[in-house]
Design a protein around this motif. Structure first.
Motif, short mmCIF file in Angstrom:
data_model
loop_
_atom_site.label_atom_id
_atom_site.label_comp_id
_atom_site.label_asym_id
_atom_site.label_seq_id
_atom_site.Cartn_x
_atom_site.Cartn_y
_atom_site.Cartn_z
N ALA A 10 0.76 -1.07 -0.08
CA ALA A 10 -0.07 0.00 -0.08
C ALA A 10 0.99 1.46 -0.01
O ALA A 10 2.03 1.32 0.67
N GLY A 11 0.63 2.26 -0.76
CA GLY A 11 1.36 3.34 -0.75
C GLY A 11 2.43 3.19 -1.71
O GLY A 11 3.67 3.60 -1.88
N ILE A 36 -1.10 -0.92 -4.32
CA ILE A 36 -2.11 0.01 -4.08
C ILE A 36 -1.77 1.31 -3.82
O ILE A 36 -0.84 1.54 -3.31
N ASN A 37 -2.36 2.13 -4.58
CA ASN A 37 -2.04 3.62 -4.70
C ASN A 37 -3.11 4.61 -5.12
O ASN A 37 -3.78 4.00 -6.26
N PRO A 38 -3.79 5.43 -4.62
CA PRO A 38 -4.73 6.17 -5.13
C PRO A 38 -4.48 6.94 -6.42
O PRO A 38 -5.45 6.81 -7.20
N ALA A 39 -3.23 7.10 -6.75
CA ALA A 39 -2.96 7.65 -8.15
C ALA A 39 -2.35 6.81 -9.01
O ALA A 39 -1.74 5.54 -8.44
N GLU A 63 -9.30 -3.10 -0.66
CA GLU A 63 -10.08 -4.31 -0.27
C GLU A 63 -10.16 -5.36 -1.53
O GLU A 63 -10.09 -6.52 -1.30
N LEU A 64 -10.45 -4.87 -2.57
CA LEU A 64 -10.35 -5.78 -3.85
C LEU A 64 -9.04 -6.45 -3.97
O LEU A 64 -9.14 -7.68 -4.31
N SER A 65 -8.13 -5.71 -3.89
CA SER A 65 -6.60 -6.18 -4.15
C SER A 65 -6.35 -7.27 -3.17
O SER A 65 -5.67 -8.51 -3.48
N LEU A 66 -6.88 -7.11 -2.03
CA LEU A 66 -6.62 -8.20 -1.03
C LEU A 66 -7.46 -9.61 -1.15
O LEU A 66 -7.02 -10.73 -0.93
N VAL A 67 -8.59 -9.48 -1.73
CA VAL A 67 -9.52 -10.54 -2.13
C VAL A 67 -8.70 -11.22 -3.14
O VAL A 67 -9.10 -12.35 -3.15
N GLU A 68 -8.49 -10.47 -4.48
CA GLU A 68 -8.11 -11.23 -5.64
C GLU A 68 -6.68 -11.75 -5.60
O GLU A 68 -6.49 -12.87 -6.25
N GLY A 69 -5.80 -10.63 -4.85
CA GLY A 69 -4.43 -11.15 -4.80
C GLY A 69 -4.08 -12.09 -3.90
O GLY A 69 -2.99 -12.84 -3.93
N LYS A 92 -9.03 -7.81 8.92
CA LYS A 92 -10.26 -8.44 8.41
C LYS A 92 -10.15 -9.63 7.56
O LYS A 92 -10.96 -10.65 7.40
N HIS A 93 -9.12 -9.44 6.45
CA HIS A 93 -9.07 -10.33 5.19
C HIS A 93 -7.88 -11.28 5.52
O HIS A 93 -7.63 -11.95 4.82
#
Length: 267
Positions: A10-11, A36-39, A63-69, A92-93
């Motif tokens: 993340a970041g 994961i990064n907002p930009a 969240e999607l990255s944690l589910v899929e990756g 949580k995941h």
């Protein structure tokens, strides 16, 4: 070689995040599964750090990255505003968090510890991943048994948001474990300019220097009768933190509960 550890970052497009991405991609024991990064969305993480494309593209959806990756570890070098929520999402995941972002309160760390234990997960929040900085903390804590009069001076660039640094706070906490509270200086001293004596902690002072051109340094100065002792550590670039981050990724899976401080991972 055993099975690779699956890592999310993340970041990922930040200055520290890029170093983490590069380190993960270059270690055959690790596998990057999410960035994961907002930009910078849709940019290949390998291309982002100057390496060949790796097939992992940046996304803003943690969240999607944690589910899929399906990572085993999330490394977070984001901001204090987002790191707590990111860490809760990881737990949580069922993903072990390794967090280099500072600014967590003791109450937040306690809550995250409970969440980790409920999931049977290990986690790490570390103000500093530099092995040299951890040794400074350990040496300073040991020296405080014999030199109870001390001050901490930490130096960072002028864009750093928190003062004192998380590293200085952690150093102070470790020193306080080996030292009775002792209010230093002349009891009649007065500050002619407010704040000139620095921040007060357990009887000693912490000074924060913020100037352009500085990366990260910390010095603990001890005073005794007829002598002084100075313990100092200097960091010159972010790559110097990567051996510590690498070790944390591999060791956090052996723990249960949220650990505060990389010093627990360095024997």
């Amino acid at each position: 070689m055993g099975e690779q550890i699956r890592v999310a970052v993340a970041g990922a497009a930040g200055r520290m995040g890029r170093e983490v991405v590069k380190m993960v991609l270059e270690d055959p024991a690790l596998r990057l599964v999410a960035a994961i990064n907002p930009a910078n969305e849709a940019i290949d993480a390998g291309t982002l750090v100057g390496l060949p494309a790796c097939g992992v593209r940046l996304t803003s959806d943690l969240e999607l990255s944690l589910v899929e990756g399906k990572p085993q570890v999330l490394v977070d070098f984001t901001t204090p505003a987002s790191a707590f929520a990111n860490t809760e999402t990881a737990i949580k995941h069922g993903v072990a968090p390794v967090v280099g972002t500072t600014g967590f309160t003791p109450e937040q760390i306690e809550l995250l510890d409970k969440q980790c234990r409920a999931k049977g997960l290990g986690g790490l929040i570390a103000p500093n991943f530099s092995i040299g900085a951890i040794l400074l903390m350990k040496f300073a804590a040991q020296a405080a048994k014999y030199f109870p009069h001390l001050e901490i001076i930490e130096y960072h660039g002028d864009q750093k948001l928190d003062a004192p640094s998380g590293t200085a706070i952690k150093t102070a906490e470790l020193i306080a474990m080996n030292r009775e509270e002792l209010r230093q200086g002349n009891p009649k001293e007065e500050e002619t300019i407010e704040g000139s004596r620095g921040g007060y902690y357990n009887g000693f002072r912490i000074h924060s220097v913020r100037l352009p051109g500085i990366f990260a340094q910390e010095e603990v100065v001890f005073g005794g009768f007829g002598q002084t002792l100075k313990i100092r550590h200097d960091s010159y670039e972010r790559a110097g933190y990567m051996p510590g981050v690498n070790l944390a990724i591999k060791k956090v899976l052996e723990y249960e509960g949220m650990v505060y401080g990389f010093d627990h991972f360095v024997d």
